[in-house]
Design a protein around this motif. Structure first.
Motif, PDB file in Angstrom:
ATOM      1  N   ALA A   1       0.835  -1.195   0.000  1.00 27.94           N
ATOM      2  CA  ALA A   1       0.000   0.000   0.000  1.00 27.94           C
ATOM      3  C   ALA A   1       0.869   1.245   0.000  1.00 27.94           C
ATOM      4  O   ALA A   1       1.746   1.392   0.835  1.00 27.94           O
ATOM      5  N   ASN A   2       0.637   2.096  -0.963  1.00 33.60           N
ATOM      6  CA  ASN A   2       1.394   3.342  -1.026  1.00 33.60           C
ATOM      7  C   ASN A   2       0.782   4.347  -0.066  1.00 33.60           C
ATOM      8  O   ASN A   2      -0.393   4.677  -0.150  1.00 33.60           O
ATOM      9  N   SER A   3       1.629   4.832   0.845  1.00 33.26           N
ATOM     10  CA  SER A   3       1.114   5.662   1.928  1.00 33.26           C
ATOM     11  C   SER A   3       1.150   7.141   1.600  1.00 33.26           C
ATOM     12  O   SER A   3       0.682   7.953   2.369  1.00 33.26           O
ATOM     13  N   ASN A   4       1.738   7.499   0.469  1.00 34.42           N
ATOM     14  CA  ASN A   4       1.941   8.910   0.178  1.00 34.42           C
ATOM     15  C   ASN A   4       0.585   9.593   0.031  1.00 34.42           C
ATOM     16  O   ASN A   4      -0.151   9.339  -0.907  1.00 34.42           O
ATOM     17  N   VAL A   5       0.290  10.436   0.970  1.00 35.06           N
ATOM     18  CA  VAL A   5      -1.007  11.100   0.992  1.00 35.06           C
ATOM     19  C   VAL A   5      -1.207  11.830  -0.336  1.00 35.06           C
ATOM     20  O   VAL A   5      -0.303  12.476  -0.842  1.00 35.06           O
ATOM     21  N   GLY A   6      -2.366  11.728  -0.902  1.00 34.94           N
ATOM     22  CA  GLY A   6      -2.617  12.403  -2.166  1.00 34.94           C
ATOM     23  C   GLY A   6      -2.253  11.555  -3.352  1.00 34.94           C
ATOM     24  O   GLY A   6      -2.179  12.032  -4.466  1.00 34.94           O
ATOM     25  N   SER A   7      -1.967  10.298  -3.147  1.00 33.91           N
ATOM     26  CA  SER A   7      -1.622   9.416  -4.265  1.00 33.91           C
ATOM     27  C   SER A   7      -2.629   8.266  -4.301  1.00 33.91           C
ATOM     28  O   SER A   7      -2.270   7.113  -4.169  1.00 33.91           O
ATOM     29  N   PRO A   8      -3.903   8.620  -4.475  1.00 29.50           N
ATOM     30  CA  PRO A   8      -4.943   7.597  -4.313  1.00 29.50           C
ATOM     31  C   PRO A   8      -4.924   6.560  -5.430  1.00 29.50           C
ATOM     32  O   PRO A   8      -5.544   5.518  -5.293  1.00 29.50           O
ATOM     33  N   THR A   9      -4.224   6.848  -6.527  1.00 34.53           N
ATOM     34  CA  THR A   9      -4.220   5.887  -7.629  1.00 34.53           C
ATOM     35  C   THR A   9      -3.227   4.758  -7.396  1.00 34.53           C
ATOM     36  O   THR A   9      -3.231   3.783  -8.113  1.00 34.53           O
ATOM     37  N   SER A  10      -2.336   4.907  -6.396  1.00 37.24           N
ATOM     38  CA  SER A  10      -1.400   3.827  -6.125  1.00 37.24           C
ATOM     39  C   SER A  10      -2.071   2.806  -5.220  1.00 37.24           C
ATOM     40  O   SER A  10      -2.038   2.906  -4.006  1.00 37.24           O
ATOM     41  N   LEU A  11      -2.676   1.837  -5.845  1.00 37.65           N
ATOM     42  CA  LEU A  11      -3.404   0.817  -5.107  1.00 37.65           C
ATOM     43  C   LEU A  11      -2.475  -0.273  -4.623  1.00 37.65           C
ATOM     44  O   LEU A  11      -1.475  -0.556  -5.265  1.00 37.65           O
ATOM     45  N   PRO A  12      -2.859  -0.941  -3.539  1.00 32.83           N
ATOM     46  CA  PRO A  12      -2.162  -2.192  -3.236  1.00 32.83           C
ATOM     47  C   PRO A  12      -2.446  -3.174  -4.357  1.00 32.83           C
ATOM     48  O   PRO A  12      -3.509  -3.153  -4.957  1.00 32.83           O
ATOM     49  N   PHE A  13      -1.491  -3.973  -4.680  1.00 37.45           N
ATOM     50  CA  PHE A  13      -1.700  -4.920  -5.765  1.00 37.45           C
ATOM     51  C   PHE A  13      -1.073  -6.249  -5.417  1.00 37.45           C
ATOM     52  O   PHE A  13      -0.062  -6.321  -4.749  1.00 37.45           O
TER      53      PHE A  13
ATOM     54  N   GLY B   1       0.388   3.366   6.964  1.00 38.79           N
ATOM     55  CA  GLY B   1       1.699   3.842   6.531  1.00 38.79           C
ATOM     56  C   GLY B   1       2.035   2.942   5.372  1.00 38.79           C
ATOM     57  O   GLY B   1       1.163   2.564   4.619  1.00 38.79           O
TER      58      GLY B   1
ATOM     59  N   ASN C   1       1.563  14.001  -9.279  1.00 41.30           N
ATOM     60  CA  ASN C   1       0.524  14.667  -8.494  1.00 41.30           C
ATOM     61  C   ASN C   1       1.156  15.881  -7.837  1.00 41.30           C
ATOM     62  O   ASN C   1       1.942  15.747  -6.906  1.00 41.30           O
TER      63      ASN C   1
ATOM     64  N   GLN D   1       6.703  -4.063  -9.681  1.00 42.35           N
ATOM     65  CA  GLN D   1       6.100  -5.392  -9.834  1.00 42.35           C
ATOM     66  C   GLN D   1       6.337  -5.999 -11.216  1.00 42.35           C
ATOM     67  O   GLN D   1       6.022  -7.167 -11.424  1.00 42.35           O
TER      68      GLN D   1
ATOM     69  N   ARG E   1      -3.570   6.203 -15.553  1.00 43.04           N
ATOM     70  CA  ARG E   1      -2.342   5.952 -14.799  1.00 43.04           C
ATOM     71  C   ARG E   1      -1.341   5.267 -15.714  1.00 43.04           C
ATOM     72  O   ARG E   1      -1.642   4.214 -16.274  1.00 43.04           O
TER      73      ARG E   1
END
Lengths: 447, 447
Positions: free
Chosen positions: A26-38, B22, B77, B103, B123
């Protein structure tokens, strides 16, 4: 089951299934909602082979990236499924990660490192890529691991943790430092005017021991592991006894270099962008402890919680090796051992401590006697004591004080520099007091 | 709220809080229960500085590792907080990751890559390290980014995704290949008997555009971005206009090399273990589009969804550059442009397509005319068409067929090899039909 209990159980199940559905990232960088866990499942081995030079080439080269699925933090667990299965003669381009699942990297504070180190009992700081299964390897065989090439990532760290290292009482607070590794010049700028040449080697290479289950990666042993053997650079070959089917090889604790002793707890700690090995299998060969072959020498090792016993082990191993290699009696082998004696201290900070002896391939080579005082090339300190660790401690402390005074450096800095570069060795030991000589090269100071 | 709904809500809240606490980094390897997820917050910049050579050195060298907190998948962003703040003149050792949050690595299937690429709209596949804030940079200034050195990780990938690339109808299934990068020999074994020399460069370097919010990393533009400009290797310098305070620099889409055209969609895709840049600021300088300086030349660029318009842009930029640099009229600059014309096609597969023109620094240098048929060194194909993309497509297809026939290779393999090495350039274009010449070096075949 109560309603509350039902809720807890379902929530727990859901969370665990999400966390362990694969490598949750999970990308934690606030404001980066497109970085999904995969999800990344196990790697497909057919897509890990590199094209060969010609169509008839018998051996494969595999690429083994370090991912959450191919690397583990601080334990060898011989219940783990292999991340790669190879045939004897194959090569593997292994990637390794920095300590604590790649979290000891420039920008991370010592407070965070201490917290990470203390979070779980019986877990080393190392991140270990593996295990690699070697087809046909059975207990009683020996794995021959040739190190072809090593390229570190461009940064390194050193950390001292409160209560650990050779002098925990003198440096009670812990510290972390980060360094840029200049990959072009193959050196580290340690401080203004101080440059350290690179000598990268894997701090840890292990096979699984016979004992089932999960074991701490910190102490080295007959299975190899955290040997901190700085001669194990590219061009050398490691021989490890097989204890479990497939051997099961791990590597990590990647070092850009290390002093003999590793006194502040850590070396020039890094990760390897690339660590390429060729792995062969020797069937039905007796080997009690790891051995190393370099272009010019053979190396025997001894590891024990008691440095005196480690010295006994390496002596027994050396005599044994010489008897077999030169077809001589035990007495003759013992005489040769003392004649060619060259035995550095691998490390004294991993609980289990280590010594190794370098046996030149050329039978007429005799090592230069150890220095007893400074010369143009080296700072030198010497100490004698019936206890090997006490002799090592006294000689090391003398070096810290000598260099701090000579170069007007804070002791904390010299502690790190010693852990990176100081070279401590035993004098030939027969009986009585043990003598340790420590050397530090003056060539580090370029300013 | 029903009991069932309560259960769902609680379970959801718990899972989300775990996933976004996080950088959740759960080790999925079954039987490795000691590898806990652990939090890494933002990096502490004071611990990212490397020691300097001497105490009076005015500029810093920072180390910027790629972590879930310092890299993002597929978007720029400009609401993101900087991951590093530097002063003009400072250097940064940047680490980058492979596509899709690291990945797309050996062992990952094309099915998985397609799924990852399609999971989120708008993206790009790139993982981008940054943004880096440059103190004092304001809109109307120019950032001068000098590329000091680049070291890739030891593996590369190439993937074609259904519906993308120059010939999606011919290769409808998608494919992925992985390669070992030999860091010592600086080459890739493409297939038995075929070796490609390395020429690493960043596929993406961008500044934030003035437009607020998050934007797709795929199309390049005046802010740089996915330029796929293969001349941008170590030793060159990139000039980018500043649109937002601090500039905000990102890099990713790291290439070990690329053909001019990048026709199958991707290049020799890799990650950089180390990408070291020195960043300077030029105050109050007009610059509409990125420019590149190499040791021997200047490079102007043109990017547009229509390759014909991209050609118009690069011509206008080149005339403008020559007028300013050589203090001549527009007519004189136009004449010089045609005399020194050397304009390769950067890429035709990112939606926005690109061309660049190489302007030699030595005023008397005139490029060798483009080949029109094979010679001892190169396979050559040529096509003319009023539409630039059609000319490019026809010349590229002719090359695929020529090489497949000459070397008895499957077309799918030649597609990849072309994306890695084919060099397509425009003839000097005044009016009428556009002419594209494509070259492929015969030296790739070593067998």
């Amino acid at each position: 089951m109560t309603a509350k209990r039902q809720v807890q159980k379902l929530a727990g199940t859901l969370c665990i299934s999400i966390l362990f559905m694969g490598s949750t990232y999970a990308n934690s960088n606030v404001g980066s909602p497109t970085s999904l866990p995969f999800y990344v499942g196990p790697l497909d081995q057919t897509l890990m082979t590199s094209p060969t030079k010609n169509v008839s080439q018998p051996h494969n080269t595999y690429i083994l990236p370090a991912t959450p699925g191919t690397a583990q933090w601080g334990v060898f667990n011989n219940k783990l499924a292999p991340v790669l299965r190879i045939k004897p003669g194959d090569s593997v381009v292994i990637q390794t990660l920095a300590a604590a699942d790649n979290q000891v990297i420039p920008g991370v504070s010592v407070a965070k490192i201490i917290k990470m180190n203390n979070a779980v009992a019986n877990r080393g700081p190392h991140t270990l890529t593996g295990p690699i299964y070697v087809e046909g390897a059975e207990p009683g065989d020996v794995l021959k691991i040739h190190l072809n090439s090593i390229t570190p990532v461009p940064y390194a760290s050193n950390d001292s943790i409160p209560g650990k290292g050779l002098f925990p009482q003198l440096f009670p607070n812990g510290q972390v430092s980060y360094f840029h590794i200049d990959l072009q010049k193959k050196q580290i700028q340690f401080a203004p005017g101080i440059v350290i040449p690179l000598a990268p080697f894997p701090g840890v290479i292990a096979v699984a021991p016979a004992k089932p289950g999960s074991y701490d990666s910190d102490p080295p042993g007959q299975y190899g592991g955290n040997m901190d053997l700085r001669e194990l650079t590219a061009g050398s070959t490691l021989y490890l006894p097989v204890f479990m089917k497939g051997g099961m090889i791990w590597t990590g604790d990647s070092h850009a270099g290390q002093g003999n002793g590793e006194i502040d707890l850590t070396a020039i700690e890094t990760a390897f962008s690339e660590f390429t090995v060729t792995i062969d299998l020797i069937k039905n060969k007796k080997l009690e402890w790891p051995e190393v072959e370099t272009p010019t020498s053979w190396i025997t090792v001894g590891y024990d919680t008691d440095l005196n016993k480690a010295l006994d082990i390496v002596k027994a191993q050396t005599v044994q090796f010489l008897m077999q290699q030169r077809h001589v009696t035990e007495d003759a082998a013992t005489k040769i051992m003392y004649k060619i004696w060259d035995c550095p201290i691998a490390e004294v900070v991993n609980g289990v401590k280590g010594i190794y002896c370098i046996i030149p391939k050329n039978h007429s080579t005799v090592p230069t006697p150890l220095l007893s005082s400074d010369d143009a090339q080296s700072f030198v300190t010497v100490s004698k004591d019936p206890d090997a660790l006490q002799a090592m401690s006294t000689a090391s402390m003398a070096m810290l004080q000598k260099v701090a005074a000579a170069k007007n450096m804070p002791l904390t800095q010299v502690y790190i520099l010693s852990s990176f570069t100081m070279d401590c060795r035993f004098s030939p030991f027969v009986s009585g007091e043990k003598e340790v000589h420590c050397m530090m090269p003056k060539s580090l100071w370029v300013g």
